[in-house]
Design an enzyme around this catalytic site. Structure first.
Site: not given
Ligand code: PRP
Ligand code: URA
Length: 205
Positions: A100, A104, A196
């Site tokens: 994500r 944005t 996160d």
């Molecule tokens: C996190 C999570 C989802 C996303 C959720 O991933 O694992 O994929 O955010 O957010 P959303 O519902 O608003 O799209 P992240 O982008 O943090 O990537 P990562 O797992 O590599 O840390």
């Molecule tokens: N992705 C995460 O890992 N944690 C949150 O709270 C939202 C998005």
């Protein structure tokens, strides 16, 4: 959406929420949660009869008609893979790389290896966090564009905004979650959430 109600689920969720829980322990409890979630998520899997010879007699048992394909969304979804694999004989794992964008909040897809020959198998999309729902909707759009027709989404902590978005864009997909939280903050993080999920597992804070 199906909220998985079980005392052990609530106990494990409490441990991974705790900011004092270090990555190794976080991973341990997330795996335990995945194992527990697998039962309700997979309870309607189709089976077919299979003859089996015991030391005493022959009888008819069952085998899976089509083994599920596990689709962990990188990185955080990796933490749900082992728990599901523990309980599904022959599960295939098809990784989906997505993050994500911090500014944005839009999902960016960077890797996939969809198993075309298994497009009629059940697909289990694994991502512990359902926040705005942008990543899940994009992942589901992608799986369907590749030919998947039977898809379930497994989250551990979901925000109401994400559930609403996925259910309106993909009403045929059942969402299973271990907790439905209050809201998102201004940066798209789930409150109270757990922070996160990728960083919590891999120690990259
Ligand atoms: C996190 C999570 C989802 C996303 C959720 O991933 O694992 O994929 O955010 O957010 P959303 O519902 O608003 O799209 P992240 O982008 O943090 O990537 P990562 O797992 O590599 O840390
Ligand atoms: N992705 C995460 O890992 N944690 C949150 O709270 C939202 C998005």
């Amino acid at each position: 959406m199906i909220l998985v109600e079980h005392p052990l689920v609530r106990v494990h969720v409490t441990v991974i929420r705790n900011r004092e829980t270090p990555p190794d322990l976080f991973r341990y409890h997330l795996t335990a949660l995945a194992r527990l979630m697998a039962y309700p998520v997979l309870q309607d899997l189709a089976t077919e009869p299979l003859a089996v010879v015991t030391p005493m007699a022959t009888t008819v048992g069952e085998r899976l008609k089509r083994e599920p394909v596990l689709v962990p969304v990188l990185r955080a979804g990796l933490g749900l893979v082992e728990g599901f694999r523990d309980v599904i004989p022959g599960a295939v794992v098809s990784h989906l790389g997505m993050y994500r964008d911090h500014q944005t909040l839009q999902p960016v897809r960077y890797y996939s290896n969809f198993p075309v020959e298994r497009q009629h198998h059940p697909f289990i999309l694994l991502d512990p966090m359902l926040a705005t729902g942008g990543s899940a909707v994009d992942a589901l759009d992608f799986l369907k564009s590749e030919g998947a027709v039977d898809i379930r989404l497994v989250s551990i902590i979901a925000a109401p905004e994400g559930v609403e978005r996925v259910e309106s864009r993909h009403p045929d997909v059942t969402i299973f979650t271990a907790a439905l939280d209050e809201r998102l903050d201004d940066n798209g993080y789930i409150i109270p959430g757990l922070g996160d999920a990728g960083d919590r597992q891999f120690g990259t804070y």
